[in-house]
Design a protein around this motif. Sequence first.
Motif, PDB file in Angstrom:
ATOM      1  N   GLY A   1       0.814  -1.202   0.000  1.00 12.90           N
ATOM      2  CA  GLY A   1       0.000   0.000   0.000  1.00 12.90           C
ATOM      3  C   GLY A   1       0.851   1.257   0.000  1.00 12.90           C
ATOM      4  O   GLY A   1       2.017   1.259   0.403  1.00 12.90           O
ATOM      5  N   ARG A   2       0.249   2.326  -0.435  1.00  7.50           N
ATOM      6  CA  ARG A   2       0.946   3.620  -0.541  1.00  7.50           C
ATOM      7  C   ARG A   2       0.444   4.545   0.558  1.00  7.50           C
ATOM      8  O   ARG A   2      -0.678   5.036   0.498  1.00  7.50           O
ATOM      9  CB  ARG A   2       0.687   4.220  -1.914  1.00  7.50           C
ATOM     10  CG  ARG A   2       1.368   5.568  -2.160  1.00  7.50           C
ATOM     11  CD  ARG A   2       1.260   5.948  -3.629  1.00  7.50           C
ATOM     12  NE  ARG A   2      -0.128   6.062  -4.052  1.00  7.50           N
ATOM     13  CZ  ARG A   2      -0.832   7.202  -4.041  1.00  7.50           C
ATOM     14  NH1 ARG A   2      -0.271   8.310  -3.585  1.00  7.50           N
ATOM     15  NH2 ARG A   2      -2.066   7.221  -4.466  1.00  7.50           N
ATOM     16  N   PRO A   3       1.270   4.790   1.591  1.00  7.35           N
ATOM     17  CA  PRO A   3       0.808   5.680   2.671  1.00  7.35           C
ATOM     18  C   PRO A   3       0.607   7.098   2.151  1.00  7.35           C
ATOM     19  O   PRO A   3       1.460   7.647   1.462  1.00  7.35           O
ATOM     20  CB  PRO A   3       1.942   5.631   3.693  1.00  7.35           C
ATOM     21  CG  PRO A   3       2.754   4.425   3.343  1.00  7.35           C
ATOM     22  CD  PRO A   3       2.614   4.259   1.868  1.00  7.35           C
ATOM     23  N   LEU A   4      -0.532   7.672   2.501  1.00  8.13           N
ATOM     24  CA  LEU A   4      -0.812   9.052   2.132  1.00  8.13           C
ATOM     25  C   LEU A   4      -0.612   9.950   3.351  1.00  8.13           C
ATOM     26  O   LEU A   4      -0.848   9.526   4.487  1.00  8.13           O
ATOM     27  CB  LEU A   4      -2.240   9.179   1.617  1.00  8.13           C
ATOM     28  CG  LEU A   4      -2.552   8.459   0.304  1.00  8.13           C
ATOM     29  CD1 LEU A   4      -3.989   8.727  -0.112  1.00  8.13           C
ATOM     30  CD2 LEU A   4      -1.593   8.876  -0.795  1.00  8.13           C
ATOM     31  N   PRO A   5      -0.200  11.182   3.140  1.00  6.79           N
ATOM     32  CA  PRO A   5      -0.044  12.088   4.284  1.00  6.79           C
ATOM     33  C   PRO A   5      -1.384  12.360   4.951  1.00  6.79           C
ATOM     34  O   PRO A   5      -2.433  12.342   4.302  1.00  6.79           O
ATOM     35  CB  PRO A   5       0.536  13.351   3.646  1.00  6.79           C
ATOM     36  CG  PRO A   5       0.149  13.279   2.204  1.00  6.79           C
ATOM     37  CD  PRO A   5       0.128  11.823   1.854  1.00  6.79           C
ATOM     38  N   ALA A   6      -1.343  12.591   6.243  1.00  8.59           N
ATOM     39  CA  ALA A   6      -2.562  12.880   6.997  1.00  8.59           C
ATOM     40  C   ALA A   6      -2.230  13.888   8.082  1.00  8.59           C
ATOM     41  O   ALA A   6      -1.088  13.993   8.531  1.00  8.59           O
ATOM     42  CB  ALA A   6      -3.139  11.604   7.610  1.00  8.59           C
ATOM     43  N   THR A   7      -3.241  14.625   8.491  1.00  9.94           N
ATOM     44  CA  THR A   7      -3.087  15.585   9.579  1.00  9.94           C
ATOM     45  C   THR A   7      -4.186  15.368  10.604  1.00  9.94           C
ATOM     46  O   THR A   7      -5.267  14.871  10.288  1.00  9.94           O
ATOM     47  CB  THR A   7      -3.148  17.041   9.065  1.00  9.94           C
ATOM     48  OG1 THR A   7      -4.399  17.246   8.397  1.00  9.94           O
ATOM     49  CG2 THR A   7      -2.002  17.332   8.116  1.00  9.94           C
ATOM     50  N   SER A   8      -3.889  15.757  11.823  1.00  8.74           N
ATOM     51  CA  SER A   8      -4.877  15.639  12.894  1.00  8.74           C
ATOM     52  C   SER A   8      -5.863  16.797  12.826  1.00  8.74           C
ATOM     53  O   SER A   8      -5.457  17.953  12.655  1.00  8.74           O
ATOM     54  CB  SER A   8      -4.184  15.651  14.254  1.00  8.74           C
ATOM     55  OG  SER A   8      -5.140  15.759  15.302  1.00  8.74           O
ATOM     56  N   PRO A   9      -7.161  16.519  12.998  1.00  7.72           N
ATOM     57  CA  PRO A   9      -8.113  17.618  13.073  1.00  7.72           C
ATOM     58  C   PRO A   9      -7.920  18.483  14.318  1.00  7.72           C
ATOM     59  O   PRO A   9      -8.375  19.620  14.348  1.00  7.72           O
ATOM     60  CB  PRO A   9      -9.466  16.909  13.092  1.00  7.72           C
ATOM     61  CG  PRO A   9      -9.180  15.548  13.642  1.00  7.72           C
ATOM     62  CD  PRO A   9      -7.810  15.200  13.142  1.00  7.72           C
ATOM     63  N   VAL A  10      -7.227  17.951  15.307  1.00  2.00           N
ATOM     64  CA  VAL A  10      -7.061  18.681  16.564  1.00  2.00           C
ATOM     65  C   VAL A  10      -6.287  19.977  16.358  1.00  2.00           C
ATOM     66  O   VAL A  10      -6.693  21.042  16.836  1.00  2.00           O
ATOM     67  CB  VAL A  10      -6.367  17.793  17.614  1.00  2.00           C
ATOM     68  CG1 VAL A  10      -5.975  18.615  18.849  1.00  2.00           C
ATOM     69  CG2 VAL A  10      -7.276  16.643  18.023  1.00  2.00           C
ATOM     70  N   ASP A  11      -5.168  19.901  15.615  1.00  3.52           N
ATOM     71  CA  ASP A  11      -4.339  21.100  15.457  1.00  3.52           C
ATOM     72  C   ASP A  11      -3.635  21.166  14.110  1.00  3.52           C
ATOM     73  O   ASP A  11      -2.735  21.987  13.921  1.00  3.52           O
ATOM     74  CB  ASP A  11      -3.306  21.183  16.583  1.00  3.52           C
ATOM     75  CG  ASP A  11      -2.357  19.997  16.601  1.00  3.52           C
ATOM     76  OD1 ASP A  11      -2.445  19.126  15.701  1.00  3.52           O
ATOM     77  OD2 ASP A  11      -1.513  19.927  17.524  1.00  3.52           O
ATOM     78  N   GLY A  12      -4.020  20.298  13.157  1.00  2.00           N
ATOM     79  CA  GLY A  12      -3.420  20.332  11.834  1.00  2.00           C
ATOM     80  C   GLY A  12      -2.041  19.728  11.744  1.00  2.00           C
ATOM     81  O   GLY A  12      -1.401  19.811  10.687  1.00  2.00           O
TER      82      GLY A  12
ATOM     83  N   LEU B   1      -4.189   0.374  -0.527  1.00  2.00           N
ATOM     84  CA  LEU B   1      -3.969  -0.753  -1.420  1.00  2.00           C
ATOM     85  C   LEU B   1      -4.616  -0.500  -2.779  1.00  2.00           C
ATOM     86  O   LEU B   1      -5.555   0.284  -2.904  1.00  2.00           O
ATOM     87  CB  LEU B   1      -4.562  -2.026  -0.828  1.00  2.00           C
ATOM     88  CG  LEU B   1      -3.994  -2.509   0.507  1.00  2.00           C
ATOM     89  CD1 LEU B   1      -4.751  -3.742   0.962  1.00  2.00           C
ATOM     90  CD2 LEU B   1      -2.514  -2.809   0.382  1.00  2.00           C
ATOM     91  N   ASP B   2      -4.151  -1.232  -3.788  1.00  2.00           N
ATOM     92  CA  ASP B   2      -4.842  -1.222  -5.069  1.00  2.00           C
ATOM     93  C   ASP B   2      -5.863  -2.358  -5.087  1.00  2.00           C
ATOM     94  O   ASP B   2      -5.883  -3.218  -4.201  1.00  2.00           O
ATOM     95  CB  ASP B   2      -3.860  -1.339  -6.236  1.00  2.00           C
ATOM     96  CG  ASP B   2      -2.984  -2.586  -6.155  1.00  2.00           C
ATOM     97  OD1 ASP B   2      -3.477  -3.645  -5.712  1.00  2.00           O
ATOM     98  OD2 ASP B   2      -1.800  -2.500  -6.517  1.00  2.00           O
TER      99      ASP B   2
END
Length: 511
Positions: free
Chosen positions: A43-54, A63-64
């Motif tokens: 799988g290809r990890p995508l960037p993510a941010t927390s809604p708490v403080d960005g 996955l494909d």
Amino acid sequence: MVLVRKPGTGWDDAWARCVALAPEAFRDDRVLNLWAGGWQPDGRPLPATSPVDGSPIAGAPRLDHATAHRAVRACLDQHRAWRHVPLEERRARVAATLDALTEHRELLALLLVWEIGKPWRLAQADVDRAIDGVRWYVDGIGPMLAGRTPLDGPVSNIASWNYPMSVLVHAVLVQALAGNAVVAKTPTDGGVACLTLACALAAREGLPVTLLSGSGRELSEALVRAPEIGCVSFVGGRDTGAAVATAVTDLGKRHVLEQEGLNTWGLWNFTDWAAFTAVVPKLFDYGKQRCTAYPRFVVQRELFDEFLTAYLPAVRRLRVGHPLAVADPADPLPELDFGPLINAAKAKDLTDQVAEAVDRGAVPLHRGSPADARFLPGQDTSSYVHPVTLLNPPPSSPLHHAEPFGPVDTIVLVDTEAELLAAMNASNGALVATLSTDDEATFARLAPQIRAFKVGHGTPRSRGDRDELFGGFGASWRGAFVGGELLVRAVTRGPAGERLPGNFPEYQLMP
């Protein structure tokens, strides 16, 4: 007063604990997918941010569709073995999983704070409801399975992000207890680390759990249409749910599809305003990001002044802010009604809907202020929406007919009982509703005409736990009803010709 984040509650702290506790599932910089009985670095990890403080957090390793199909085929092999495991062994393994979840409940809750923005109290409650709910099934599963067998294939679980533990993990563990292998998709918007940790603890006890990440478009062919799947369990919005419903109906698959609806609270010939004032803040738990939230009040016009007198002081006292912000490092975590919405895009979309509704004629009765919220100095607040109350949203607005999934209340005034019922049934089916009226006979006469699965008399209704049944009418639900024994029946086979209670294209059968 300058606030600080409570020491030991940072995302880095939580992540380090996950890596130490379950190194098989957590790498230094990513989580893994679980399939074919092991943790896979695909799988290809995508960037993510927390809604708490960005701030950055772990993203889902997507996955494909080809890999997802291989994972589902491997899950079928697990299913064929697991269905023959004796019930007592299944009970022991699920009970051991619950013990492990209990041991690490605070870490699971902290992950929920960072990943989906739940205040500490509600995050703990989500974990506890999962554990306590499944223990009820472990203790009482025997009679529920009498004369029943597991399905021919594993159960596929696709759920929204708002209740990873008390909805998704709860369902997965009960389905496994009933003799099925299970495959679950991590929600696109959040919860991957919490679900990964929960599934790591379950896999250590030998439960046949598969956990996959990916977009719905990439994985739906495998998780919904694949011939190996014996049942599809879905929790989410109506647009996606409609596509899943079409697929499972065409294929004749067992299914449980919980979809959104506009849950309404009606007030008619009512005087107990003190009780109503007390319940209003509870209706804002988690910023109304719940399938059983009440975003619409339908009010008898001649009661409107008394309604406002009871409602406005309560909504003005709502506590909003950073879930981990404290005045002193030794202080306990704050008691908040809600923190951020799931992401900044949702916050902007909802804010835009409010502005558009006001521009087209809705009357703003209340707007919460950032000055009243609890934030850290300089923190990103783009995912936060403060409480808003609108009178008479225009019919052209989504707020008129759809669930906002955020802290926005709308009020509609009515003059007759017929108008009351029409306004309470605005969304072609709902999961819950409430009617506040002093007269028992009036409630008994009107409640059956409200198109909601559960109707409360002056009190809110919820999804329920243990033996409480759950379902929906109209477009809010497709397939088998759940809760109590019905959840087990939905994921097992009974006598030939059995008709499960539920809302199906060919019939509707109440429990």
